[in-house]
Design an enzyme around this catalytic site. Structure first.
Site, PDB file in Angstrom:
ATOM      1  N   GLY A 264     -26.969  16.871   6.104  1.00 21.40           N
ATOM      2  CA  GLY A 264     -28.341  16.764   6.595  1.00 21.40           C
ATOM      3  C   GLY A 264     -28.633  17.781   7.679  1.00 21.40           C
ATOM      4  O   GLY A 264     -27.739  18.416   8.219  1.00 21.40           O
ATOM      5  N   VAL A 268     -25.486  17.664  14.745  1.00 18.07           N
ATOM      6  CA  VAL A 268     -24.256  16.898  14.543  1.00 18.07           C
ATOM      7  C   VAL A 268     -23.694  17.133  13.147  1.00 18.07           C
ATOM      8  O   VAL A 268     -22.520  17.453  12.972  1.00 18.07           O
ATOM      9  CB  VAL A 268     -24.492  15.394  14.812  1.00 18.07           C
ATOM     10  CG1 VAL A 268     -23.236  14.594  14.494  1.00 18.07           C
ATOM     11  CG2 VAL A 268     -24.902  15.162  16.258  1.00 18.07           C
ATOM     12  N   GLU A 289     -29.829  20.165   0.703  1.00 17.40           N
ATOM     13  CA  GLU A 289     -31.206  20.596   0.910  1.00 17.40           C
ATOM     14  C   GLU A 289     -31.212  21.922   1.658  1.00 17.40           C
ATOM     15  O   GLU A 289     -31.603  22.954   1.158  1.00 17.40           O
ATOM     16  CB  GLU A 289     -31.955  19.592   1.798  1.00 17.40           C
ATOM     17  CG  GLU A 289     -32.084  18.212   1.267  1.00 17.40           C
ATOM     18  CD  GLU A 289     -32.540  17.260   2.364  1.00 17.40           C
ATOM     19  OE1 GLU A 289     -33.136  16.247   2.019  1.00 17.40           O
ATOM     20  OE2 GLU A 289     -32.304  17.526   3.554  1.00 17.40           O
TER      21      GLU A 289
END
Lengths: 504, 504
Positions: A264, A268, A289
């Protein structure tokens, strides 16, 4: 004629070149705009600004649909100008966030794979698609730049298209993209992708050139990512994740090639991925993505052999490096619409290892990705739901505390649920990891508290749980205290019980 | 030799026929059993009972994995005997439910499409598969009875298989089943199903006959469903749903053939589907887990032309009728593993209209399907998550109040989240429907309160919302009062505020 016109390979379309101000005139009050752009990459940079300029002297409100977040301060400008009626499916701008949370305009927080379905099926309509491109080919193909997002479905479904040709993006990007539309539900064939590197679609967005109403030239680079470098804690988190994956290899469930990785957006997740540079894993593939710096670092280190994405969002430094040497990445990269990068069919088939960031999570493994204190939107769920539900491994990462320990990321009851206990396989904090697969809620509690919670909050979590346990139940809770940590933070600025004011 | 042995078409296997007691002896303490059975249909009926009998004189605990809920009181007997260590992925028995909520044993509430993935990838292991069959064919094919559930993956992954041949089930069921295994993640082809009626797999479960360790004959029918007949309110709910679908047709998003229908287990969903008999919809298709009475009623009425399922669960009356005239349904039916009936790839491709029951829902559209007061398990999420996330239309139905109005099904904040606001398209109660697609949380509130909540609770819901609104936010909440309705119900037996005791 100026050499830049070579980017428009259909001569009649060259007459459509106008100023951004002129193009913005096409937009009418109340319209819905479908903008290119995904996590700051490949967004349109001129027409939105011209529209904001126009709104200074004219009352105009529009709906703005995108791939994901925009760069170039466009969301900030939109919010400040007060021209938004509804924004979806994702944003990450502080000014827009503020407006959303004040109720100045509406925001719809959607799974990133869902938007295209809703547009294609005419549940939500788009009037004008405004898309950044490197060129328009002779066959009417629009070649996108550094992201695809929802541009294909916007172009297919909008009545009119405005193109921004960005001269700062090299024509060499052509060939990077793979545009596939699954077609209407109920009339579809299987998506013919079985390997990360499979090319299944066209090199660009094929449209009827008559739909292109205006073309604008720009020459402005993408906004660099705002990612912060790995720190001591994210380095430790990466080690915990690596240890977990090593155990999966030992158990014969993975090999050192792992499985296609999704990571994502955010510092982090990027740092955790970056930590694989020092691992024994190799021949890795990425099906994600956004590609952030870490994926290119892994490519440079010879760890990642292929990456499929929907956008490339890099730091200033890495952007210069990658695009100056693009040929060395060309045969290792492919870019797809977000509907395809995030498609449940493909996520499940490929068996991704999915790594996303949690804002907070609870003792049973429910995850909040979006809402601070259950009310205030941060950015949106993005693709995390698309991935977590269907991945081979749905991993959520977070630091165990925030604000110097005033906040525990692990709470009795999350104040908003984006990912239910059914969809969360593994949790990683700097304290360790909890493998929740096949475990009942009462088993999960122990692991999450012992392995993931910060020591300063463990007793307090145990106290909540043991108290709740006296009520029994599959998922023991004491609803009178379920949100007491959040309430204490709002009242006293900390979740620490010792600093709690007795609520009476 | 007894004619029943004709059901075993491999002669060497005929020697494996033993008593249920004998077969139960194969089971060792601590083992994991994979049982056939899905919503009371096609469950094994003799070996579990023999195991329970054995446990009277011997300390034995096992994990019990199934397709979904069992009939024949097996879950009740298991719970009473105290021989369960862990149960998954679904159950619906009151005694077992009680044991789960007392913490007597562990229950894992899984998406019904996930269990097979976890077993195939060896995250969860099955030692013995115990499967009901109508016959074992000469090629080693096990022909299931009235459900498939997870039987294929249990048979593939277990070390040993015990078969119960149920003589009360006609051999004529052969040909009804379509057994397809997607294979390992990362090595898969697309699932080649593009129409509800496509046959993509084998007629039975092909196993190495050497894995079959015991065969038991039984002669006991499936437990009939416990469905209650449509009542005045469910008839009205069906009308609201029909009106919504009619609007979709008017908008050009559907035709009178609608789209393949999925309907969850339970009386309300069954009644709502039943209501389509009097509609103008025709040539309907069903792609669902369980076929309940309503689907056969719709077939009888000439409304449904084809139905794909994972199990057939009927009332006593309808069961007799259907199986006595099975030939008239044969070419309109196919039965698949739950991994395929519930597969996100297929649900999304076919574009299902999905109708499932909510236990409670909140003003923003989050749905609780499983936990009473956030703590006590009812049955489990079942397939509702598989369907809602990926369907064309994710519809949730519930009556607006329960317990004579002491409970509002629509609350400020659901006490457990199974389906997030991202996955809930339409809500139907006897009051009306709310179409939430493309709406922001603040838009959803209005529709849900005005169209779906019971009038007796509307003001109270508005009061909560207007108070929460003073805090602002994307999803306005007052965490101090979010669960006050539940707490009031626990303390005072009602959610009605006028009957609330001041909490002090």
């Amino acid at each position: 004629m100026d050499k830049k016109f070579d980017r428009i390979k259909i001569q009649t379309l060259q007459n459509k070149v106008i100023t951004a101000e002129g193009a913005a005139e096409i937009i009418k009050d109340g319209m819905t705009l479908g903008l290119s752009g995904f996590t700051r990459a490949g967004d349109v940079k001129a027409v939105p600004v011209a529209l904001v300029e126009r709104a200074k002297t004219e009352s105009i409100r529009v709906n703005v649909y995108t791939g994901a977040s925009l760069g170039s301060d466009v969301d900030k400008l939109f919010a400040e100008a007060g021209i938004i009626n509804k924004r979806l499916p994702f944003q990450a701008d502080p000014t827009m966030r503020k407006g959303i949370n004040q109720g100045d305009f509406l925001f719809v927080d959607q799974h990133l794979s869902h938007t295209a379905e809703l547009i294609r099926s005419n549940v939500m309509a788009v009037d004008i698609a405004i898309l950044e491109a490197v060129s328009i080919e002779a066959d009417g193909m629009i070649i996108p730049t550094t992201s695809i997002g929802n541009s294909l479905s916007f172009a297919e479904c909008a009545d009119a298209i405005i193109i921004e040709i960005n001269l700062s993006q090299a024509e060499g990007l052509k060939g990077l993209h793979d545009l596939y539309s699954p077609g209407k539900q109920g009339e579809r064939e299987p998506i013919p992708l079985t390997k990360v590197s499979d090319r299944i679609g066209a090199m660009g967005i094929k449209v009827n050139p008559e739909k292109i109403k205006a073309i604008v030239f720009t020459n402005q680079e993408d906004s660099p990512s705002t990612i912060v470098k790995p720190d001591d804690e994210t380095v430790i988190m990466a080690k915990h994740l690596t240890n977990f994956l090593r155990k999966e290899i030992e158990a014969g469930r993975l090999t050192e090639k792992l499985a296609p990785l999704q990571s994502g957006i955010g510092s982090v997740a990027n740092a955790v991925l970056h930590g694989m540079i020092d691992s024994e894993f190799n021949d890795l593939e990425v099906y994600s993505e956004v590609l952030q710096d870490a994926v290119f670092d892994l490519m440079d280190a010879g760890k990642v052999k292929y990456a499929s994405c929907c956008s490339i969002t890099l730091s200033d430094e890495k952007m210069k490096e990658v695009f100056a040497n693009f040929d060395q990445y060309r045969d290792k990269l492919i870019m797809r619409p977000q509907e395809i990068s995030n498609h449940p069919e493909l996520i499940r088939r490929l068996g991704l290892i999915s790594i996303n960031t949690a804002l907070e999570l609870d003792i049973y493994g429910n995850v909040n990705s979006t809402h601070v204190q259950g009310t205030r939107m941060m950015n949106g769920i993005g693709g995390s739901g698309d991935f977590a539900r269907n991945a081979r491994l749905a991993i959520f990462v977070t630091k165990s505390i925030a604000k110097d320990g005033k906040i525990s990321s692990i709470v009795p009851f999350v104040s908003h649920v984006d990912h239910t206990e059914h969809d969360v396989d593994v949790i990683v904090t700097e304290q360790g990891y909890a493998d929740l697969r096949g475990l009942a809620p009462r088993e999960r509690v122990e692991l999450i508290i012992e392995n993931c919670a910060h020591p300063m909050y463990r007793d307090q979590l145990r106290d909540y749980y043991y108290d709740a346990l006296t009520n029994g139940g599959q998922t023991p809770h004491n609803l009178e205290k379920a949100f007491s940590w959040h309430i204490n933070f709002m009242k006293n600025g900390t979740m620490m019980q010792s600093e709690m004011v007795e609520s009476n």
